[in-house]
Structures are given as structure tokens and as C-alpha cells.
Design an enzyme around this catalytic site. Structure first.
Site, mmCIF file in Angstrom:
data_model
loop_
_atom_site.group_PDB
_atom_site.id
_atom_site.type_symbol
_atom_site.label_atom_id
_atom_site.label_comp_id
_atom_site.label_asym_id
_atom_site.label_seq_id
_atom_site.Cartn_x
_atom_site.Cartn_y
_atom_site.Cartn_z
ATOM 1 N N ASP A 83 6.677 -71.014 -13.524
ATOM 2 C CA ASP A 83 7.971 -70.769 -14.160
ATOM 3 C C ASP A 83 8.531 -69.438 -13.679
ATOM 4 O O ASP A 83 7.885 -68.388 -13.833
ATOM 5 C CB ASP A 83 7.798 -70.753 -15.675
ATOM 6 C CG ASP A 83 9.093 -71.008 -16.427
ATOM 7 O OD1 ASP A 83 10.164 -70.645 -15.905
ATOM 8 O OD2 ASP A 83 9.049 -71.569 -17.534
ATOM 9 N N CYS A 134 15.825 -73.976 -15.287
ATOM 10 C CA CYS A 134 14.621 -74.682 -15.714
ATOM 11 C C CYS A 134 14.771 -76.177 -15.970
ATOM 12 O O CYS A 134 14.245 -77.008 -15.233
ATOM 13 C CB CYS A 134 14.119 -73.995 -16.971
ATOM 14 S SG CYS A 134 12.759 -74.823 -17.742
ATOM 15 N N LYS A 188 4.713 -76.454 -20.676
ATOM 16 C CA LYS A 188 6.127 -76.431 -21.067
ATOM 17 C C LYS A 188 6.780 -77.794 -20.854
ATOM 18 O O LYS A 188 6.639 -78.402 -19.798
ATOM 19 C CB LYS A 188 6.846 -75.367 -20.229
ATOM 20 C CG LYS A 188 8.338 -75.255 -20.469
ATOM 21 C CD LYS A 188 8.872 -74.059 -19.709
ATOM 22 C CE LYS A 188 10.384 -73.950 -19.778
ATOM 23 N NZ LYS A 188 10.880 -72.723 -19.133
ATOM 24 N N HIS A 193 10.554 -78.902 -22.313
ATOM 25 C CA HIS A 193 11.946 -78.517 -22.066
ATOM 26 C C HIS A 193 12.793 -79.651 -21.479
ATOM 27 O O HIS A 193 13.693 -79.425 -20.670
ATOM 28 C CB HIS A 193 12.017 -77.285 -21.155
ATOM 29 C CG HIS A 193 13.208 -76.414 -21.447
ATOM 30 N ND1 HIS A 193 13.618 -75.396 -20.616
ATOM 31 C CD2 HIS A 193 14.080 -76.431 -22.482
ATOM 32 C CE1 HIS A 193 14.686 -74.803 -21.129
ATOM 33 N NE2 HIS A 193 14.986 -75.415 -22.258
#
Length: 546
Positions: A30, A70, A124, A126
Site C-alpha cells: 500500500d 487505492c 485490506k 476497501h
């Protein structure tokens, strides 16, 4: 007869020796910058020995692109489609917005499961979580552990994008979320502090017992346990999207310690490099678990960052190292925001002659779905029209890439996470950028096309004269604008025409406020996640109905 028997035995031997379906380990860093891997940045002393080993024993992707932020990258990865076709061309998915990737989109783990794969994701997400249908275990993953929002405190797992409390002692630190006016507050005043709740989950249940253990440790341990317990005769797709190195940039002191004597580094860089080394060590543990389980040689490892590094370290001068030699940062469609480190590594599935090589053919994050579909023996049947290509022959055998063009983005909204330049397209070596872009029918626009920067707006003044054009192969720093050179007029016009065609085929972009994705969005009147005033209240699917 003896010949036939011998031939039959040879055929059986060939079948026995042929690799079985490979395990897939897909690792996502990330906010990792283009220049933030040991093998790229050894002159500054950055240490990533385990990632370097995978890269050197595989194929390094030297012309590889993602989206500038992202959720757009993660959605493009999982669906094989550009964000302009998904609704993520302007923003990431907000923590309280009733929106997620359309359920009609098919994700990579769903393709893998069709081929008999077990699937797991740790880290993650998202990609939407306002109702259970958008949770990882409803999108093809058998197991999930991780966090659903885009960011949060590393040890305490409280949602929210924030700076660190300290470089090395954030064990009890919690992120405080934004403080907009909340309905019902006296005189419209914000509730202060406003937390975005506890955000660490096992499948669809909040997992409180892991508080004060870093996300990196949790992802590493979950992956090790999964590999150790996996059935020997069942291949798996293991997705590992780490928090490293998204802010808050903080790390246990033992990871920072190797950089303390590096006097040429800024203090923030020492912490950042420790954060990267922590990621590297976790990957090393995953690889060791694969070896211990006898699964390493038959595995295929994929590695990518989700976007370029942000300008998040102090002093400002230190940020120049992060995406060097590229221009720009996260949230921008300059090369520094979109061109990232990537590699593919495998003992059994990449020929020895290809291992340790660099691939200069163009690749994009949308290429992973059709490529992995090929590797697992599946198909893309049931997917919506793809923007990605099957790149396996390019990676494993050095074939010419079928990709000749790439959309960086087209964002028709005046605000949002994806900042200016708002639109970009590359064909061959040439890349066109426009300051802004209108799309007929979206946000009140009556025509489709670019518009210029105004003199009072912050940004490169070159855009006051119109679009910019760069040869990004010869000029990766995007320093020489070719748009005013008459020799390039025809090529510029052609790129702008192609960009307009992509723009006119886009879906309405998602935004924070209702109706969230244009007036026809099915949940246009739905409620956002209610505010939370405590750190121990889980932040997950909610009663979104109006």
C-alpha cells in the site's frame, strides 16, 4: 507392441512430471513508491532481501501501471476493468457511503473457485462493505481476516486516515476520523472526537482479541496458518493486501533500528524504511511457510503496489526519493502516481531462462484477472467486457504484449481524491494529459472534452495552454511537453479522440454525497453509516435503507 507400451509409459511420466495447478500468492503493498524496493534503491541502504529474492528469481515488470489511488486499483485488479467502467474514476470508496463494486462484476477468486481452488484474503479490503453482499466472503473468498476501510491505526485497528502518534510507540494510539457536521449536533457543530469504529474482522465478525497486534503481524500469522493447514491436494488463491506502507507511518523500533546509523537518511525516512522492511520480513515468512509445506516451487507469486507513494514524509525534500525518477505522487496520473514496482515469480511455471529478467512490455493492473484466469486453468466467461489482457505468454515466454494503449483515468468531477490532471491516455510511447475533463450528461456537462487550467489554480501552468503530450519512454520524468510541437499535432489529435471515446463509454462516478453515483443509482436514497463516538464499536455493514 513394445514401442506402444514404452510410448504409453513416457506419456504417463510426462503427466506425472508436469506441475499440478499452481497455488497463487498475490501480495499488494500500500502506497509503496517506485523507488522503494531494495533492488531499486540500494544506494540509500533500503533493505528488502526477501522481496528482492522473489523479484530476482522471477520476472521484474519495468513498464507496469496501476491507478493513482487505492480502491480504483484494487477494483481494476479484481475485475479486469478500468475504473471508468466501474464508477471509481473520481474517488476511493468512502468509509460511510452505501456503495460497493457492482455485484454483477466477477472477481478473481470466483474464477479460481470454479477451477477447484480454495480462496482466502487477509488484509485490506476497501471494495465496499455497506451490506453483507459486498463483504469479501460474498465476493469469492472462503476466508477473510482484515480491515474493511481504507486506513486505520496499525496496532489498535480503529478506522480513519491519520498521521502517526510516534515513529515507534503507537501500540495504544488510535486514529480519529474526520469531523464534519453531524445531523442532530447542536447548532450543526461536529461531534468531537469522531471515530470510525473498530475495524478488524474475521469473515463477517469483528475480532477484538487482536487489538494491540500490528496488522502486518496479523496478516503474516493468518497466511502462515492458512498455508500450514491447507489440503495438499487442493490449490489455493491467497490474497495478501498489506497495510504497509500506508500512513500512519509507524513501526516497531526493531525494524527502524537497522537504519538509525544511516546518517544520510532523514528521520522520517528511517521510519518509512523500517516500515518497508517489516513488510519484507512478513513476505519472507510467507515464502518460508510455502517451502515448509512443500508448495513453494509449484506456486506463482505476484507482487504490486496499489499506487505510487504520496508526498507524506518530512522534510519535503525527502519525498523526491520516493518515486524517483518519475514525476508526481499518489492521487495523480503523472508517472509517479501510476507506474509502480511489480514482479511475478515461480520456479515451476516460469522457465529458467526467463527467471531473473526484466520485462519492458507494457502491463496494467487490469491484466491480472485474465492472466490469473489462464494460470489457474479457468476462463473469463461471465465477466463483463474486460479491459485487461492475458499476459502470461508475455511474462513466461517473452512474447510481445497485446497491450498497445492504456487509460490512466478520466475524472469528470471537479473534486474528489483523483486530482488534476484529470484525464490521461497512453498509446505506444506517447501520453496525453488534460487538466480537466467534461463528459456529456455527467455533473451538468453538455459536451465531452478537456478544459484548461485557470491561471489562479494551483498546478503546472503548461495546462493553461491546453493538453500536454509526453514521450514517457524517452522522458519518464515528463519534463518536455510535446503538445505545442507541430510535428506531433496529428498524434495529439488522435490521442484526444481516443480519450473522448473512453470518456463517452464511462459510467457515472461514485461520490461521497447522495445520490452517490448519479440520479439512477439503485441506493440513491440510502443512509450513510451513522457516526461513532467510541473506539470499540465495530464499523461494518449497516442498516442503509432510508
Amino acid at each position: 507392441m513394445a514401442y506402444l507400451v514404452a510410448a504409453g509409459l513416457a506419456a504417463l511420466a510426462a503427466v506425472h512430471d508436469a506441475p499440478s495447478k499452481p497455488d497463487i500468492v498475490f501480495i499488494v503493498a500500500d502506497d509503496l513508491g517506485f523507488n522503494e524496493m531494495g533492488y531499486r534503491n540500494s544506494s540509500r541502504g533500503l533493505m528488502t532481501p526477501f522481496l528482492d529474492d522473489l523479484a530476482f528469481s522471477g520476472v521484474q515488470l519495468e513498464n507496469y501501471y496501476v491507478q493513482p489511488i487505492c480502491s480504483p486499483t484494487r477494483s481494476a485488479l479484481m475485475t479486469g476493468r478500468y475504473p471508468v467502467h466501474l464508477g471509481l474514476q473520481a474517488n476511493v470508496i468512502f468509509y460511510d457511503t452505501p456503495w460497493g463494486i457492482d455485484l454483477k462484476e466477477k472477481f478473481i477468486p470466483q474464477i479460481a473457485k470454479e477451477q477447484g481452488y480454495a480462496t482466502a484474503a487477509y488484509g485490506k479490503w476497501h471494495l465496499g462493505m455497506f451490506k453483507d453482499d459486498y463483504m469479501p466472503t460474498s465476493r469469492g473468498f472462503d476466508e477473510y481476516e482484515g480491515y474493511l476501510q481504507g486506513c486505520g491505526s496499525k496496532w489498535t485497528h480503529v478506522g480513519g486516515c491519520c498521521d502517526e502518534g510516534s515513529p515507534t510507540h503507537d501500540q495504544n494510539y488510535t486514529c480519529v476520523g474526520p469531523k464534519p457536521s453531524v445531523s442532530g449536533a447542536p447548532d450543526g457543530e461536529p461531534i468531537d472526537p469522531r471515530y470510525l469504529g473498530y475495524d478488524w474482522w474475521q469473515d463477517t465478525t469483528p475480532h477484538f482479541k487482536v487489538n494491540h497486534t500490528t496488522s502486518t503481524e496479523l496478516i503474516k500469522h493468518a497466511a502462515e496458518a492458512y498455508i500450514g493447514n491447507a489440503k495438499a491436494d487442493v490449490p489455493f488463491f491467497l490474497y495478501l493486501p498489506f497495510q504497509n506502507v500506508h500512513g500512519p507511518v509507524t513501526v516497531d523500533s526493531r525494524y527502524r533500528a537497522p537504519y538509525e546509523e544511516h546518517t544520510w537518511l532523514y528521520e522520517d525516512e528511517k521510519t518509512l524504511y523500517g516500515y518497508i522492511t517489516e513488510l519484507d520480513e512478513a513476505v519472507g515468512h510467507v515464502v518460508q511457510a510455502m517451502k515448509a509445506a512443500g508448495r513453494h516451487e509449484n506456486a506463482v507469486y505476484f507482487f504490486t503496489s496499489d499506487n505510487g507513494a504520496p508526498p507524506g514524509v518530512e522534510p519535503v525534500e525527502a519525498n523526491a526519493n520516493r518515486n524517483w525518477p518519475l514525476r508526481g505522487f499518489k492521487s495523480e496520473i503523472w508517472e509517479g502516481g501510476t507506474k509502480v514496482t511489480g514482479f511475478v515469480s515461480s520456479v515451476d511455471h516460469i522457465p529458467a531462462a526467463r527467471r531473473g529478467t526484466k520485462l519492458h512490455e507494457p502491463m496494467h493492473v487490469t491484466d491480472w484477472l485474465p492472466t490469473i484466469a489462464h494460470v489457474v486453468g479457468g476462463s473469463t466467461e461471465g465477466c463483463r467486457p474486460l479491459d485487461g489482457y492475458n499476459m502470461w505468454d508475455v511474462i513466461a515466454n517473452g512474447a510481445k504484449s497485446p497491450r498497445t494503449e492504456m487509460v490512466y483515468n478520466v475524472n469528470p468531477l471537479p473534486d474528489g481524491h483523483a486530482g488534476p490532471p484529470k484525464a490521461g491516455l497512453r498509446v505506444g510511447d506517447l501520453k496525453v494529459l488534460t487538466w480537466g475533463y467534461r463528459v456529456k450528461g455527467i455533473d451538468g456537462a453538455t459536451a465531452t472534452g478537456p478544459f484548461n487550467k485557470k491561471p489562479h489554480e494551483q498546478g503546472d501552468p503548461m495546462f493553461e495552454a491546453g493538453p500536454a503530450l509526453f514521450n514517457v519512454t524517452a522522458d519518464p520524468a515528463e519534463a518536455t511537453n510535446l503538445a505545442r510541437d507541430p510535428k506531433f499535432k496529428a498524434q495529439l489529435d488522435a490521442l484526444l479522440a481516443k480519450l473522448a471515446a473512453y470518456a463517452e463509454g464511462m459510467v457515472w462516478p461514485m461520490s461521497w454525497e447522495a445520490p452517490y453515483q448519479g440520479p439512477d443509482y439503485w441506493c440513491a436514497n440510502c443512509s450513510r453509516h451513522p457516526p461513532s463516538e467510541g473506539v470499540d464499536l465495530p464499523w461494518g455493514p449497516w442498516d442503509y435503507k432510508p
